[in-house]
Design a protein around this motif. Structure first.
Motif, PDB file in Angstrom:
ATOM      1  N   PRO A   1      29.462 -59.915 -42.616  1.00  0.00           N
ATOM      2  CA  PRO A   1      30.510 -60.556 -41.819  1.00  0.00           C
ATOM      3  C   PRO A   1      30.110 -60.727 -40.356  1.00  0.00           C
ATOM      4  CG  PRO A   1      31.443 -58.791 -43.140  1.00  0.00           C
ATOM      5  CD  PRO A   1      29.967 -58.716 -43.299  1.00  0.00           C
ATOM      6  N   ARG A   2      29.318 -59.814 -39.838  1.00  0.00           N
ATOM      7  CA  ARG A   2      28.904 -59.891 -38.440  1.00  0.00           C
ATOM      8  C   ARG A   2      28.071 -61.141 -38.170  1.00  0.00           C
ATOM      9  NH1 ARG A   2      25.915 -54.843 -35.462  1.00  0.00           N
ATOM     10  NH2 ARG A   2      25.922 -55.700 -33.373  1.00  0.00           N
ATOM     11  N   LYS A   3      27.168 -61.476 -39.092  1.00  0.00           N
ATOM     12  CA  LYS A   3      26.340 -62.672 -38.933  1.00  0.00           C
ATOM     13  C   LYS A   3      27.182 -63.937 -39.051  1.00  0.00           C
ATOM     14  CE  LYS A   3      22.128 -60.613 -40.719  1.00  0.00           C
ATOM     15  NZ  LYS A   3      21.175 -60.608 -41.848  1.00  0.00           N
ATOM     16  N   MET A   4      28.145 -63.936 -39.965  1.00  0.00           N
ATOM     17  CA  MET A   4      28.985 -65.112 -40.154  1.00  0.00           C
ATOM     18  C   MET A   4      29.925 -65.305 -38.966  1.00  0.00           C
ATOM     19  SD  MET A   4      29.430 -67.589 -42.322  1.00  0.00           S
ATOM     20  CE  MET A   4      29.217 -67.276 -44.053  1.00  0.00           C
ATOM     21  N   ARG A   5      30.378 -64.209 -38.357  1.00  0.00           N
ATOM     22  CA  ARG A   5      31.283 -64.319 -37.198  1.00  0.00           C
ATOM     23  C   ARG A   5      30.602 -64.975 -36.007  1.00  0.00           C
ATOM     24  NH1 ARG A   5      32.975 -58.872 -38.515  1.00  0.00           N
ATOM     25  NH2 ARG A   5      34.862 -59.079 -39.764  1.00  0.00           N
ATOM     26  N   LEU A   6      29.285 -64.810 -35.884  1.00  0.00           N
ATOM     27  CA  LEU A   6      28.560 -65.461 -34.794  1.00  0.00           C
ATOM     28  C   LEU A   6      28.714 -66.975 -34.873  1.00  0.00           C
ATOM     29  CD1 LEU A   6      25.269 -63.375 -34.762  1.00  0.00           C
ATOM     30  CD2 LEU A   6      27.057 -63.373 -33.035  1.00  0.00           C
ATOM     31  N   LEU A   7      28.610 -67.523 -36.081  1.00  0.00           N
ATOM     32  CA  LEU A   7      28.790 -68.973 -36.266  1.00  0.00           C
ATOM     33  C   LEU A   7      30.247 -69.379 -36.123  1.00  0.00           C
ATOM     34  CD1 LEU A   7      26.465 -69.898 -39.230  1.00  0.00           C
ATOM     35  CD2 LEU A   7      26.369 -70.748 -36.916  1.00  0.00           C
ATOM     36  N   ALA A   8      31.139 -68.570 -36.660  1.00  0.00           N
ATOM     37  CA  ALA A   8      32.563 -68.893 -36.604  1.00  0.00           C
ATOM     38  C   ALA A   8      33.045 -68.954 -35.156  1.00  0.00           C
ATOM     39  CB  ALA A   8      33.370 -67.865 -37.388  1.00  0.00           C
ATOM     40  N   ASP A   9      32.545 -68.069 -34.312  1.00  0.00           N
ATOM     41  CA  ASP A   9      32.938 -68.065 -32.908  1.00  0.00           C
ATOM     42  C   ASP A   9      32.462 -69.322 -32.187  1.00  0.00           C
ATOM     43  OD1 ASP A   9      34.160 -65.632 -33.263  1.00  0.00           O
ATOM     44  OD2 ASP A   9      32.480 -64.464 -32.470  1.00  0.00           O
ATOM     45  N   GLU A  10      31.330 -69.885 -32.625  1.00  0.00           N
ATOM     46  CA  GLU A  10      30.801 -71.086 -31.982  1.00  0.00           C
ATOM     47  C   GLU A  10      31.650 -72.319 -32.277  1.00  0.00           C
ATOM     48  OE1 GLU A  10      26.674 -71.963 -32.300  1.00  0.00           O
ATOM     49  OE2 GLU A  10      26.094 -69.866 -32.132  1.00  0.00           O
ATOM     50  N   ILE A  11      32.229 -72.422 -33.477  1.00  0.00           N
ATOM     51  CA  ILE A  11      32.960 -73.639 -33.824  1.00  0.00           C
ATOM     52  C   ILE A  11      34.469 -73.510 -33.676  1.00  0.00           C
ATOM     53  CG2 ILE A  11      31.149 -74.395 -35.386  1.00  0.00           C
ATOM     54  CD1 ILE A  11      33.037 -73.703 -37.701  1.00  0.00           C
TER      55      ILE A  11
ATOM     56  N   HIS B   1      22.019 -76.262 -37.209  1.00  0.00           N
ATOM     57  CA  HIS B   1      21.897 -74.853 -36.831  1.00  0.00           C
ATOM     58  C   HIS B   1      20.860 -74.163 -37.710  1.00  0.00           C
ATOM     59  CE1 HIS B   1      23.139 -70.883 -35.491  1.00  0.00           C
ATOM     60  NE2 HIS B   1      23.849 -71.489 -34.560  1.00  0.00           N
ATOM     61  N   PRO B   2      19.980 -73.330 -37.131  1.00  0.00           N
ATOM     62  CA  PRO B   2      18.923 -72.692 -37.927  1.00  0.00           C
ATOM     63  C   PRO B   2      19.387 -71.543 -38.816  1.00  0.00           C
ATOM     64  CG  PRO B   2      18.783 -71.989 -35.648  1.00  0.00           C
ATOM     65  CD  PRO B   2      19.849 -73.042 -35.710  1.00  0.00           C
ATOM     66  N   GLN B   3      20.546 -70.965 -38.528  1.00  0.00           N
ATOM     67  CA  GLN B   3      20.998 -69.807 -39.297  1.00  0.00           C
ATOM     68  C   GLN B   3      21.363 -70.227 -40.721  1.00  0.00           C
ATOM     69  OE1 GLN B   3      23.908 -67.752 -37.050  1.00  0.00           O
ATOM     70  NE2 GLN B   3      23.710 -65.845 -38.181  1.00  0.00           N
ATOM     71  N   HIS B   4      21.018 -69.412 -41.715  1.00  0.00           N
ATOM     72  CA  HIS B   4      21.238 -69.798 -43.109  1.00  0.00           C
ATOM     73  C   HIS B   4      22.717 -69.862 -43.479  1.00  0.00           C
ATOM     74  CE1 HIS B   4      21.652 -65.446 -43.771  1.00  0.00           C
ATOM     75  NE2 HIS B   4      22.259 -65.756 -44.898  1.00  0.00           N
ATOM     76  N   SER B   5      23.576 -69.188 -42.734  1.00  0.00           N
ATOM     77  CA  SER B   5      25.009 -69.210 -43.026  1.00  0.00           C
ATOM     78  C   SER B   5      25.679 -70.509 -42.595  1.00  0.00           C
ATOM     79  CB  SER B   5      25.700 -68.050 -42.312  1.00  0.00           C
ATOM     80  OG  SER B   5      25.128 -66.832 -42.716  1.00  0.00           O
ATOM     81  N   ALA B   6      24.965 -71.373 -41.894  1.00  0.00           N
ATOM     82  CA  ALA B   6      25.548 -72.626 -41.411  1.00  0.00           C
ATOM     83  C   ALA B   6      25.836 -73.592 -42.556  1.00  0.00           C
ATOM     84  CB  ALA B   6      24.620 -73.280 -40.396  1.00  0.00           C
TER      85      ALA B   6
ATOM     86  N   ILE C   1      39.677 -70.054 -37.405  1.00  0.00           N
ATOM     87  CA  ILE C   1      38.639 -69.667 -38.355  1.00  0.00           C
ATOM     88  C   ILE C   1      38.453 -68.163 -38.205  1.00  0.00           C
ATOM     89  CG2 ILE C   1      36.808 -70.275 -36.724  1.00  0.00           C
ATOM     90  CD1 ILE C   1      35.032 -70.894 -39.168  1.00  0.00           C
ATOM     91  N   PHE C   2      38.482 -67.458 -39.329  1.00  0.00           N
ATOM     92  CA  PHE C   2      38.249 -66.018 -39.260  1.00  0.00           C
ATOM     93  C   PHE C   2      37.443 -65.547 -40.459  1.00  0.00           C
ATOM     94  CE2 PHE C   2      42.532 -66.737 -40.860  1.00  0.00           C
ATOM     95  CZ  PHE C   2      42.578 -65.994 -42.022  1.00  0.00           C
ATOM     96  N   VAL C   3      36.731 -64.459 -40.232  1.00  0.00           N
ATOM     97  CA  VAL C   3      35.825 -63.890 -41.228  1.00  0.00           C
ATOM     98  C   VAL C   3      36.270 -62.462 -41.507  1.00  0.00           C
ATOM     99  CG1 VAL C   3      33.435 -63.313 -41.754  1.00  0.00           C
ATOM    100  CG2 VAL C   3      33.948 -65.298 -40.321  1.00  0.00           C
ATOM    101  N   ASP C   4      36.492 -62.155 -42.769  1.00  0.00           N
ATOM    102  CA  ASP C   4      36.873 -60.812 -43.192  1.00  0.00           C
ATOM    103  C   ASP C   4      35.776 -60.231 -44.074  1.00  0.00           C
ATOM    104  OD1 ASP C   4      39.387 -60.999 -41.973  1.00  0.00           O
ATOM    105  OD2 ASP C   4      40.231 -61.982 -43.729  1.00  0.00           O
ATOM    106  N   GLY C   5      35.688 -58.934 -44.099  1.00  0.00           N
ATOM    107  CA  GLY C   5      34.746 -58.280 -44.978  1.00  0.00           C
ATOM    108  C   GLY C   5      35.197 -58.372 -46.426  1.00  0.00           C
ATOM    109  N   ALA C   6      34.257 -58.427 -47.331  1.00  0.00           N
ATOM    110  CA  ALA C   6      34.559 -58.500 -48.757  1.00  0.00           C
ATOM    111  C   ALA C   6      33.902 -57.304 -49.441  1.00  0.00           C
ATOM    112  CB  ALA C   6      34.056 -59.819 -49.330  1.00  0.00           C
TER     113      ALA C   6
END
Length: 114
Positions: free
Chosen positions: A14-24, A39-44, A77-82
């Motif tokens: 979730p921490r890696k995904m939140r970095l992208l979510a905060d940008e958009i 974006h170079p990150q694979h989660s994009a 946009i929000f990211v939660d842990g699964a």
């Protein structure tokens, strides 16, 4: 009228995904898609598909009205842990180190500017 799209159990932390979510967050939808495509990150890639899905959901709710004419923005946009997969890695002297393979849930809400 807002529209929602959800991505569940995506296997990245979730921490890696939140970095992208905060940008958009709060960004215009066209700019967000352009930024995620390059974006170079694979989660994009899954995040790009999720934003496109939210746009499609908005168009269906609004009787086929074009999203470009409405000026959609990423309202929330929000990211939660699964779930967390717990694995063991060999360690010295017969011990084992725990490896926690994390995953996340992402929710995107798009809405028109006015």
């Amino acid at each position: 009228m807002e529209a929602v799209a959800k991505l569940k159990n995506y296997p990245t932390s979730p921490r890696k995904m939140r970095l992208l979510a905060d940008e958009i967050r709060g960004m215009d939808v066209e700019k967000a898609i352009a930024m995620l495509e390059n974006h170079p990150q694979h989660s994009a890639t899954p995040l790009n598909k999720l934003v496109r899905s939210a746009i499609s959901n908005w168009e269906q709710k609004n009787n086929g009205q074009s999203a470009a004419d409405a000026g959609l923005v990423v309202k929330t946009i929000f990211v939660d842990g699964a779930r967390v997969l717990k694995r063991m890695r060999p360690a010295p002297q017969g011990r084992g180190y725990r490896v926690r393979k994390r995953s996340n849930h992402v929710t995107v809400i798009v809405d028109s500017k006015n």
